[in-house]
Design a protein around this motif. Structure first.
Motif, PDB file in Angstrom:
ATOM      1  N   ALA A  89      33.832  23.049  16.252  1.00  0.00           N
ATOM      2  CA  ALA A  89      32.453  23.514  16.487  1.00  0.00           C
ATOM      3  C   ALA A  89      31.512  22.912  15.449  1.00  0.00           C
ATOM      4  CB  ALA A  89      32.410  25.036  16.412  1.00  0.00           C
ATOM      5  N   LYS A  90      31.991  22.819  14.198  1.00  0.00           N
ATOM      6  CA  LYS A  90      31.161  22.281  13.120  1.00  0.00           C
ATOM      7  C   LYS A  90      30.785  20.828  13.408  1.00  0.00           C
ATOM      8  CE  LYS A  90      29.320  22.560   9.008  1.00  0.00           C
ATOM      9  NZ  LYS A  90      28.284  23.546   8.702  1.00  0.00           N
ATOM     10  N   GLU A  91      31.775  20.062  13.825  1.00  0.00           N
ATOM     11  CA  GLU A  91      31.529  18.645  14.089  1.00  0.00           C
ATOM     12  C   GLU A  91      30.546  18.475  15.255  1.00  0.00           C
ATOM     13  OE1 GLU A  91      35.818  16.851  12.584  1.00  0.00           O
ATOM     14  OE2 GLU A  91      35.508  17.369  14.701  1.00  0.00           O
ATOM     15  N   VAL A 128      19.883  23.368  12.058  1.00  0.00           N
ATOM     16  CA  VAL A 128      20.479  23.303  10.711  1.00  0.00           C
ATOM     17  C   VAL A 128      20.824  24.711  10.230  1.00  0.00           C
ATOM     18  CG1 VAL A 128      20.077  22.662   8.293  1.00  0.00           C
ATOM     19  CG2 VAL A 128      19.241  21.187  10.130  1.00  0.00           C
ATOM     20  N   VAL A 129      19.931  25.651  10.477  1.00  0.00           N
ATOM     21  CA  VAL A 129      20.166  27.034  10.041  1.00  0.00           C
ATOM     22  C   VAL A 129      21.407  27.594  10.727  1.00  0.00           C
ATOM     23  CG1 VAL A 129      19.211  29.380  10.031  1.00  0.00           C
ATOM     24  CG2 VAL A 129      17.727  27.434   9.545  1.00  0.00           C
ATOM     25  N   VAL A 130      21.477  27.371  12.040  1.00  0.00           N
ATOM     26  CA  VAL A 130      22.650  27.838  12.794  1.00  0.00           C
ATOM     27  C   VAL A 130      23.912  27.166  12.238  1.00  0.00           C
ATOM     28  CG1 VAL A 130      23.765  27.787  15.067  1.00  0.00           C
ATOM     29  CG2 VAL A 130      21.334  28.369  14.876  1.00  0.00           C
ATOM     30  N   ASN A 131      23.802  25.870  11.973  1.00  0.00           N
ATOM     31  CA  ASN A 131      24.936  25.114  11.454  1.00  0.00           C
ATOM     32  C   ASN A 131      25.421  25.684  10.118  1.00  0.00           C
ATOM     33  OD1 ASN A 131      26.832  23.177  11.178  1.00  0.00           O
ATOM     34  ND2 ASN A 131      25.443  21.428  11.126  1.00  0.00           N
ATOM     35  N   ILE A 188      27.646  28.890  12.486  1.00  0.00           N
ATOM     36  CA  ILE A 188      28.850  28.104  12.814  1.00  0.00           C
ATOM     37  C   ILE A 188      29.952  28.364  11.786  1.00  0.00           C
ATOM     38  CG2 ILE A 188      29.765  25.753  13.062  1.00  0.00           C
ATOM     39  CD1 ILE A 188      27.979  26.529  15.379  1.00  0.00           C
ATOM     40  N   ASN A 189      29.540  28.371  10.514  1.00  0.00           N
ATOM     41  CA  ASN A 189      30.536  28.607   9.465  1.00  0.00           C
ATOM     42  C   ASN A 189      31.142  30.011   9.542  1.00  0.00           C
ATOM     43  OD1 ASN A 189      29.877  26.090   8.634  1.00  0.00           O
ATOM     44  ND2 ASN A 189      28.967  26.698   6.677  1.00  0.00           N
ATOM     45  N   ALA A 190      30.314  30.982   9.992  1.00  0.00           N
ATOM     46  CA  ALA A 190      30.792  32.366  10.022  1.00  0.00           C
ATOM     47  C   ALA A 190      31.648  32.639  11.254  1.00  0.00           C
ATOM     48  CB  ALA A 190      29.606  33.315   9.994  1.00  0.00           C
ATOM     49  N   LEU A 191      31.273  32.030  12.367  1.00  0.00           N
ATOM     50  CA  LEU A 191      31.903  32.398  13.638  1.00  0.00           C
ATOM     51  C   LEU A 191      33.140  31.575  13.993  1.00  0.00           C
ATOM     52  CD1 LEU A 191      28.663  32.954  15.787  1.00  0.00           C
ATOM     53  CD2 LEU A 191      30.098  34.671  14.689  1.00  0.00           C
TER      54      LEU A 191
END
Lengths: 439, 269
Positions: B210-212, B250-253, B257-260
């Motif tokens: 997801a991060k990528e 960027v904020v979501v990223n 993304i890191n949390a979920l």
């Protein structure tokens, strides 16, 4: 603080009276020279601008004497009554505060305008070159300092208060520096010329003038170091320029939606532009800015709205300037106080030191067995006693020097310690009479 | 003890600086104080990051508070460089509130976990590139916000605070675009170094995590911005809105993304 100011300004006299009473540079120089010949010991500075003519003297001078000199410089025949009714006279601290307000732009017709500071400085320099100004030097130096601080530390001199200047300000707030920008002036009338001159002064990259009468366009273009075209070139030139100022008397809009649509189709639509429609009736079809991305369109009322907002902003700065002004006044009083009490303090110290030295010499003569070390201790101790004893007196003398109401205390000290004996400080003689000042 | 003190000084300076920087819109003389407080906070944060690295024996950027600390530190460092050259101190009125918010989030999510042993040079480079990219994109979004605020006043023909205090519209638009150009290049470099590191660890350059995917989407969004400016002449309002909207990615990223989603980047929580 014995200063006096006598004069007229835009608050007390209309332009007809002011222009009659104002002195040109030559008249100022001649008046100062004549004054210096007649009253060499009474320093004078004449400040004459389009909004005021003021005579600053180091000490009170009667109205008759000053108006006599005024009448020698300009023809006052038939204007005596308007002069008398418009005349104001302030003395002492009030006079100093008045000059500070003038230098800071608080007393100007256009609040906070900066030109007056240069005029105050110039008046001071001209007077300096004619005669010794004594403490008037300190007054004007303090006024210039206050004027500079007001402009550097507050917003009193910031933001445009005229239509022409506001055009430049608005363009700069959108486009940044105008040095590489091009301006198109549509029309060659008074308003167009005014805006053009402001843009030129702001250092705009280039100016093009177009007008229905090419000769008038050419004349204005020459003044603005620009190019001139006839009105038919308008559609083509409109989009080659970043700033457009339209100020013609045309009864119909010159820039219509059709013209803009055509230019937009040529792919010239997205950069930032500022169009000013200063014509009445309007020269640019209203609402055209919604058609063109990046375009700002302001009509004469919009520009006036910005000028009004700027004026309100400057008014909010008055309080801060008043604070600077009071600080300047305190500084001036201290300076003048030290100046006033300085000679007396020096005399008192000299007398005390002379007595100490005489008594020490006498004591040393009676005690020849004293070693050099003992003599040094003795000498140092007596000096310390004297300094400690005189310290409070020095502080009081300096304070009294700053306070006009306590000048007689200085004289009392002079009498008490017989300090004036042998002094050459005789009161100045002159033909003036001490006038009752407002301060 | 020293770390806590430095962290507290950082927060107090950023908090007070925020108040002064916003108040400076109304009273410009406060700007100098805001600037000074930003410096105090930045120096204290420098000390805190250094102390953290020393105490943990490594850069310890695997915890959210330290990662956010790095972002705050870099944002202010970049700001100081720009502000000294361009006289753009008013940006501080927008930047310091964000920095203070990041600091507060860092405090609330502070973690004792650390994995300094995992950080090789390549990974440190990857993290630094990503941080610099996010800083560039953050500053561009702030400039875009400032642009739209000032533009709104000018369009309404009712000039107020921002008309007087903010730089020229065209300057903000140009600098925002330059920062996005830098951000796109840095983000590309971060993706590249991340891929090389991934290859070393898992044997594959790209795992479609997801991060990528989200980072790629972010990069594409900003690349489209640059394309629109270059190809279709986008300027001003439209470009500013795009820059602000793209920053939401960027904020979501950074947070969602890191949390979920699990993975290496989830370690920051």
């Amino acid at each position: 603080m014995q200063f006096q100011v006598l004069g007229v300004n835009h608050h007390t006299a209309d332009v007809a009276v002011r222009e009659r009473l104002s002195l040109g540079p030559d008249q100022v120089a001649a008046s100062l020279a004549a004054w210096a010949r007649r009253f060499p010991d009474v320093p004078l500075v004449i400040l004459s601008t389009c909004n005021r003519t003021e005579w600053y003297t180091e000490q009170p001078v009667d109205e008759e004497t000053l108006t006599q000199f005024w009448a020698q410089a300009v023809d006052l025949a038939g204007w005596e009554e308007p002069l008398r009714s418009a005349l104001y006279r302030y003395g002492g601290e009030v006079a100093a505060r008045h000059l500070f307000r003038v230098a800071a732009g608080l007393d100007s017709a256009v609040l906070g305008e900066s030109e007056i500071l240069g005029q105050v400085k110039q008046a001071w320099l001209v007077a300096q070159s004619t005669m010794a100004l004594g403490s008037l030097n300190r007054l004007f130096a303090a006024a210039v300092r206050v004027g500079k601080r007001a402009r550097h530390e507050t917003g009193i001199g910031k933001n445009a208060l005229s239509i022409g200047h506001a055009v430049v300000e608005l363009a700069e707030r959108v486009l940044g520096s105008l040095h590489s920008r091009q301006a198109l002036i549509v029309g060659a009338g008074e308003m167009a010329a005014l805006a053009g001159r402001h843009l030129k002064t702001a250092g705009i990259g280039g100016i093009t003038v177009i007008n229905r009468t090419p000769e008038r366009a050419q004349a204005l273009a020459e003044e603005l170091s620009g190019r001139a075209y006839g009105l038919t070139a308008l559609p083509k030139l409109l989009f080659q320029h970043d700033v457009v100022v339209a100020a013609t008397a045309s009864p119909l809009p010159l820039v219509t939606r059709a013209v803009v649509r055509e230019a937009y189709g040529q792919g010239m639509g997205r950069r930032h532009r500022f169009w000013f429609d200063l014509g009445v009736p309007r020269n640019i079809e209203p609402g055209i800015d919604g058609q063109l991305e990046g375009l700002f369109l302001y009509d004469i009322d919009d520009v006036r709205g910005v000028v009004e907002a700027n004026r309100r902003l400057r008014l909010r700065e008055v309080e801060a300037v008043e604070r600077i002004l009071e600080e300047g006044l305190v500084g001036l009083k201290e300076e003048l106080g030290a100046l006033e009490a300085g000679p007396l303090i020096r005399l008192l110290r000299q007398k005390a030191e002379r007595i100490r030295q005489e008594e020490i010499d006498r004591a040393f003569a009676k005690l020849p067995a004293m070693t050099p070390e003992e003599r040094a201790v003795f000498d140092q101790t007596t000096r310390l006693i004297l300094n400690k004893f005189l310290n409070d007196a020095m502080v009081s003398l300096r304070q009294w020097g700053q306070d006009d109401t306590k000048h007689q205390y200085l004289e009392a000290v002079r009498e008490l310690f017989r300090l004036s004996e042998g002094s050459s400080e005789a009161p100045m003689a002159g033909p003036w009479t001490l006038a009752k000042s407002e301060g | 003890m020293l770390g806590s003190a430095l962290l507290a000084i950082t927060g107090i300076a950023y908090g007070a600086g925020t108040w002064w920087a916003v108040a400076a819109f109304y009273e410009p003389w406060r700007q100098r104080w805001a600037y000074g407080l930003a410096w105090v906070g930045w120096l204290a944060e420098t000390g805190w990051l250094g102390w953290s690295a020393y105490a943990l024996g490594g850069t310890a950027l695997f915890t959210l508070d330290r990662w956010l600390g790095l972002l705050e530190w870099l944002s202010l460092a970049v700001f100081f460089v720009f502000a000294s050259r361009r006289n753009w101190e008013t940006v501080l009125g927008f930047l310091l509130p964000v920095i203070f918010l990041l600091w507060a989030v860092g405090i609330l999510t502070a973690s004792a976990r650390s994995r300094p042993d995992v950080l090789g040079a390549l990974l440190v480079l990857h993290i630094l590139l990503a941080a610099l990219a996010y800083v560039a994109l953050l500053l561009s979004a702030l400039l875009a916000t400032m642009y739209t605020e000032k533009e709104r006043e000018l369009r309404r023909k009712h000039v107020r605070l921002f008309y007087y205090r903010l730089p020229a519209l065209e300057s903000m638009d140009g600098l925002s675009a330059s920062l996005i150009t830098a951000g796109v290049v840095l983000l590309m470099a971060a993706i590249f170094t991340g891929a090389v590191w991934e290859k070393e660890v898992s044997g594959r350059y790209w795992t479609w995590s997801a991060k990528e995917i989200w980072t790629l989407v972010t990069w594409v969004a900003y690349s489209l911005y640059l394309l629109a400016r270059w190809r279709w002449g986008w300027r001003g309002h439209r470009a500013a809105v795009w820059a602000m909207a793209a920053f939401l990615l960027v904020v979501v990223n950074l947070f969602a993304i890191n949390a979920l989603f699990p993975g290496f980047h989830a370690l920051v929580f």
